[in-house]
Design an enzyme around this catalytic site. Structure first.
Site, PDB file in Angstrom:
ATOM      1  N   ARG A   1       0.842  -1.203   0.000  1.00 55.79           N
ATOM      2  CA  ARG A   1       0.000   0.000   0.000  1.00 55.79           C
ATOM      3  C   ARG A   1       0.884   1.262   0.000  1.00 55.79           C
ATOM      4  O   ARG A   1       0.560   2.265  -0.618  1.00 55.79           O
ATOM      5  CB  ARG A   1      -0.869  -0.058   1.261  1.00 55.79           C
ATOM      6  CG  ARG A   1      -1.823   1.077   1.437  1.00 55.79           C
ATOM      7  CD  ARG A   1      -3.029   0.904   0.555  1.00 55.79           C
ATOM      8  NE  ARG A   1      -3.921   2.025   0.730  1.00 55.79           N
ATOM      9  CZ  ARG A   1      -5.231   1.943   0.819  1.00 55.79           C
ATOM     10  NH1 ARG A   1      -5.817   0.783   0.708  1.00 55.79           N
ATOM     11  NH2 ARG A   1      -5.973   3.015   0.966  1.00 55.79           N
TER      12      ARG A   1
ATOM     13  N   ASN B   1     -11.202  16.839   0.198  1.00 51.76           N
ATOM     14  CA  ASN B   1     -12.067  15.678   0.022  1.00 51.76           C
ATOM     15  C   ASN B   1     -13.485  16.106   0.334  1.00 51.76           C
ATOM     16  O   ASN B   1     -13.711  16.993   1.162  1.00 51.76           O
ATOM     17  CB  ASN B   1     -11.643  14.547   0.965  1.00 51.76           C
ATOM     18  CG  ASN B   1     -12.271  13.208   0.609  1.00 51.76           C
ATOM     19  OD1 ASN B   1     -13.031  13.105  -0.358  1.00 51.76           O
ATOM     20  ND2 ASN B   1     -11.939  12.178   1.364  1.00 51.76           N
ATOM     21  N   THR B   2     -14.426  15.500  -0.336  1.00 56.13           N
ATOM     22  CA  THR B   2     -15.831  15.777  -0.047  1.00 56.13           C
ATOM     23  C   THR B   2     -16.479  14.501   0.472  1.00 56.13           C
ATOM     24  O   THR B   2     -16.270  13.412  -0.067  1.00 56.13           O
ATOM     25  CB  THR B   2     -16.560  16.364  -1.268  1.00 56.13           C
ATOM     26  OG1 THR B   2     -17.941  16.521  -0.942  1.00 56.13           O
ATOM     27  CG2 THR B   2     -16.420  15.523  -2.523  1.00 56.13           C
ATOM     28  N   HIS B   3     -17.241  14.674   1.560  1.00 52.07           N
ATOM     29  CA  HIS B   3     -17.789  13.523   2.265  1.00 52.07           C
ATOM     30  C   HIS B   3     -19.305  13.703   2.429  1.00 52.07           C
ATOM     31  O   HIS B   3     -19.757  14.795   2.792  1.00 52.07           O
ATOM     32  CB  HIS B   3     -17.121  13.415   3.638  1.00 52.07           C
ATOM     33  CG  HIS B   3     -17.640  12.286   4.461  1.00 52.07           C
ATOM     34  ND1 HIS B   3     -17.528  10.967   4.059  1.00 52.07           N
ATOM     35  CD2 HIS B   3     -18.295  12.267   5.646  1.00 52.07           C
ATOM     36  CE1 HIS B   3     -18.094  10.196   4.968  1.00 52.07           C
ATOM     37  NE2 HIS B   3     -18.563  10.960   5.932  1.00 52.07           N
TER      38      HIS B   3
ATOM     39  N   ASP C   1      -6.305  15.251   6.047  1.00 51.81           N
ATOM     40  CA  ASP C   1      -5.188  14.990   6.957  1.00 51.81           C
ATOM     41  C   ASP C   1      -5.014  13.475   7.054  1.00 51.81           C
ATOM     42  O   ASP C   1      -5.531  12.738   6.212  1.00 51.81           O
ATOM     43  CB  ASP C   1      -5.409  15.681   8.320  1.00 51.81           C
ATOM     44  CG  ASP C   1      -6.594  15.089   9.082  1.00 51.81           C
ATOM     45  OD1 ASP C   1      -7.185  14.070   8.631  1.00 51.81           O
ATOM     46  OD2 ASP C   1      -6.941  15.644  10.135  1.00 51.81           O
TER      47      ASP C   1
ATOM     48  N   GLY D   1      -6.271  11.351   9.073  1.00 57.02           N
ATOM     49  CA  GLY D   1      -7.380  10.588   9.642  1.00 57.02           C
ATOM     50  C   GLY D   1      -8.401  10.220   8.579  1.00 57.02           C
ATOM     51  O   GLY D   1      -8.217  10.477   7.387  1.00 57.02           O
TER      52      GLY D   1
ATOM     53  N   ASP E   1     -11.667  11.199   7.196  1.00 60.23           N
ATOM     54  CA  ASP E   1     -12.650  12.295   7.116  1.00 60.23           C
ATOM     55  C   ASP E   1     -12.584  13.226   8.336  1.00 60.23           C
ATOM     56  O   ASP E   1     -13.618  13.714   8.817  1.00 60.23           O
ATOM     57  CB  ASP E   1     -14.080  11.730   6.946  1.00 60.23           C
ATOM     58  CG  ASP E   1     -14.216  10.861   5.707  1.00 60.23           C
ATOM     59  OD1 ASP E   1     -13.556  11.178   4.692  1.00 60.23           O
ATOM     60  OD2 ASP E   1     -14.950   9.865   5.753  1.00 60.23           O
TER      61      ASP E   1
HETATM   62  C1  GAR Z   1     -19.888  11.496  -3.168  1.00 57.64           C
HETATM   63  O1  GAR Z   1     -21.082  11.556  -2.430  1.00 57.64           O
HETATM   64  C2  GAR Z   1     -18.707  11.566  -2.233  1.00 57.64           C
HETATM   65  O2  GAR Z   1     -18.896  12.383  -1.139  1.00 57.64           O
HETATM   66  C3  GAR Z   1     -18.587  10.140  -1.798  1.00 57.64           C
HETATM   67  O3  GAR Z   1     -18.774   9.407  -2.982  1.00 57.64           O
HETATM   68  C4  GAR Z   1     -19.684  10.113  -3.817  1.00 57.64           C
HETATM   69  C5  GAR Z   1     -19.056  10.224  -5.191  1.00 57.64           C
HETATM   70  O4  GAR Z   1     -19.992  10.269  -6.189  1.00 57.64           O
HETATM   71  N1  GAR Z   1     -17.331   9.892  -1.173  1.00 57.64           N
HETATM   72  C6  GAR Z   1     -17.202   9.210  -0.041  1.00 57.64           C
HETATM   73  O5  GAR Z   1     -18.111   8.660   0.525  1.00 57.64           O
HETATM   74  C7  GAR Z   1     -15.793   9.132   0.491  1.00 57.64           C
HETATM   75  N2  GAR Z   1     -15.801   8.847   1.899  1.00 57.64           N
HETATM   76  P1  GAR Z   1     -19.510  10.367  -7.718  1.00 57.64           P
HETATM   77  O6  GAR Z   1     -18.651   9.140  -8.010  1.00 57.64           O
HETATM   78  O7  GAR Z   1     -20.786  10.371  -8.500  1.00 57.64           O
HETATM   79  O8  GAR Z   1     -18.738  11.624  -7.874  1.00 57.64           O
END
Ligand code: GAR
Length: 214
Positions: A79, A121-123, A155, A157, A159
């Site tokens: 990894r 990152n978007t969560h 970072d 961690g 999320d």
């Molecule tokens: C989004 O909702 C994003 O926040 C999530 O995957 C989706 C991506 O959708 N990510 C996570 O859950 C990461 N922890 P997409 O492939 O249609 O852009």
């Protein structure tokens, strides 16, 4: 603390370089691509990376002639080796901001040593609630009435990084994981486009847990 560099030549348009990492359908990436059609947004996607073959996200990039790369963990001895290769592949494109847009892998110490402070990152949950892979499902299981999305600076961690922006989404009585996630994603894309545009145009600082866009 991070302040984005401005282009050196005064005649160059202010256009931050984004590298976007994806794992799936790439609707989040598509929102960034669409936003970049307007030069005044302030950023453009210069490369897209994926951790698996044949994602719709990668196709969205190739359809626009944007360079792509795929690095699968299983192709590396460890990894850590994968993480180092990922950092190298991203660095080639000299990003100002890296966006993990539905990228279902944690980046590691090699990646963070190069890009900490400028990786977003978007969560699909309101951090610090429901970190990890199943934010919408865990919000439903918990019975919360409001959930949403969180854009944060990555970072080491899961999320946990400093929060850039959040938006709330009500949970409806008849929601399933899919319907809730789709409503979150609509809000998530708008939140991401708004924040990345402002960060690209105005720069940003990270000081402890505080992210400031001037
Ligand atoms: C989004 O909702 C994003 O926040 C999530 O995957 C989706 C991506 O959708 N990510 C996570 O859950 C990461 N922890 P997409 O492939 O249609 O852009």
């Amino acid at each position: 603390m991070v302040i984005l560099p401005l282009p050196s030549a005064p005649e160059e348009p202010l256009s931050a370089r984004l590298v976007v990492l994806v794992s799936g359908s790439g609707t989040t990436l598509q929102a960034l691509l669409d936003a970049s059609d307007d030069a005044s947004w302030g950023a453009r996607v210069v490369a897209v990376g994926a951790d698996r073959e044949d994602t719709l996200g990668e196709k969205r990039a190739t359809d626009r002639g944007i360079p792509t790369f795929v690095l699968k963990v299983s192709d590396f001895a460890s990894r850590e080796d994968w993480d180092a290769a990922l950092a190298e592949a991203v660095a080639v494109h000299e990003p100002d901001i890296i966006v993990l847009a539905g990228f279902m892998k944690l980046v590691g110490k090699h990646f963070l040593s190069r890009f900490e402070g400028k990786t977003l990152n978007t969560h699909p949950a309101l951090s610090p609630s429901f970190p990890g892979m199943h934010g919408p499902r865990e919000a439903l299981d918990h019975g919360v009435k409001v959930t949403g999305c969180t854009l944060f600076v990555v970072d080491d961690g899961v999320d946990t990084g400093p929060i850039v922006a959040q938006a709330a989404v009500p949970v409806l009585d008849d929601d399933t994981e899919d319907t809730l996630h789709e409503r979150i994603k609509t809000v998530e894309r708008a939140t991401l486009v708004d924040a990345v545009g402002r960060m690209a145009r105005e720069g940003f600082t990270v000081s402890g847990r505080r992210v400031t866009i001037p």
